[in-house]
Design a protein around this motif. Sequence first.
Motif, PDB file in Angstrom:
ATOM      1  N   VAL A 156       6.012 -17.107  32.523  1.00  0.00           N
ATOM      2  CA  VAL A 156       6.613 -18.355  32.049  1.00  0.00           C
ATOM      3  C   VAL A 156       7.928 -18.603  32.787  1.00  0.00           C
ATOM      4  O   VAL A 156       8.213 -19.715  33.225  1.00  0.00           O
ATOM      5  N   GLY A 157       8.724 -17.533  32.964  1.00  0.00           N
ATOM      6  CA  GLY A 157      10.004 -17.657  33.659  1.00  0.00           C
ATOM      7  C   GLY A 157       9.836 -18.158  35.087  1.00  0.00           C
ATOM      8  O   GLY A 157      10.583 -19.017  35.547  1.00  0.00           O
ATOM      9  N   GLU A 158       8.851 -17.618  35.786  1.00  0.00           N
ATOM     10  CA  GLU A 158       8.596 -18.047  37.175  1.00  0.00           C
ATOM     11  C   GLU A 158       8.207 -19.521  37.240  1.00  0.00           C
ATOM     12  O   GLU A 158       8.645 -20.257  38.121  1.00  0.00           O
ATOM     13  N   ILE A 159       7.396 -19.925  36.285  1.00  0.00           N
ATOM     14  CA  ILE A 159       6.930 -21.323  36.279  1.00  0.00           C
ATOM     15  C   ILE A 159       8.104 -22.263  35.996  1.00  0.00           C
ATOM     16  O   ILE A 159       8.276 -23.286  36.661  1.00  0.00           O
ATOM     17  N   VAL A 160       8.945 -21.875  35.037  1.00  0.00           N
ATOM     18  CA  VAL A 160      10.113 -22.711  34.705  1.00  0.00           C
ATOM     19  C   VAL A 160      11.038 -22.827  35.923  1.00  0.00           C
ATOM     20  O   VAL A 160      11.519 -23.906  36.258  1.00  0.00           O
TER      21      VAL A 160
END
Length: 167
Positions: A156-160
């Motif tokens: 999720v962090g990478e996508i954000v």
Amino acid sequence: MKNVILIGFMGAGKTTVGERYAKKHGLPMVDTDWLIEERAGMTISEIFAQKGEDEFRRTETAVLQTLLSDTQEKVISVGGGLPLREENRRLLKQLGTVIYLEVNPDTVLKRLKGDTTRPLLQGGDVTRRVEELIAARGPIYREAAGLIVDVNGRSVGEIVTELEERM
Ligand code: S3P
């Protein structure tokens, strides 16, 4: 309007990514399915069973129209089938930046194993249905989106972070 809108197939992580992005940017977050459940006083499964998919789709359009009259900037995640109606794609574009979280069937099947909340994925050959629906909807999601993000195998962090870099 300047809303951030997340579209894509069931299990793409629209709600999870939306919540993380919203929190980080101090924005409110809404999900069209939550708004529909609130309006109807029923779960999505109950709406499909008691009122039918057509009525559910009509409510999706009504919810988008309501969001258009709300001036507060926010993050909006939308149900996987919402962009299928042309009218809805037009409304989405008016609402803000539309981001397609692209997911492949394997990821969806892993994430939604045992899920009982999505009426379209109950019973029968779920693998085949997911493959067929993604194949049919992919071009429609692409047409609706201003930005496409591959979410397979990513946190999720990478996508954000990617969203922040590319918006
Ligand atoms: C649907 C996706 C679901 C929900 C309903 C129908 C679809 O939302 O709106 O079950 O047609 O793809 P999520 O994409 O949030 O699971």
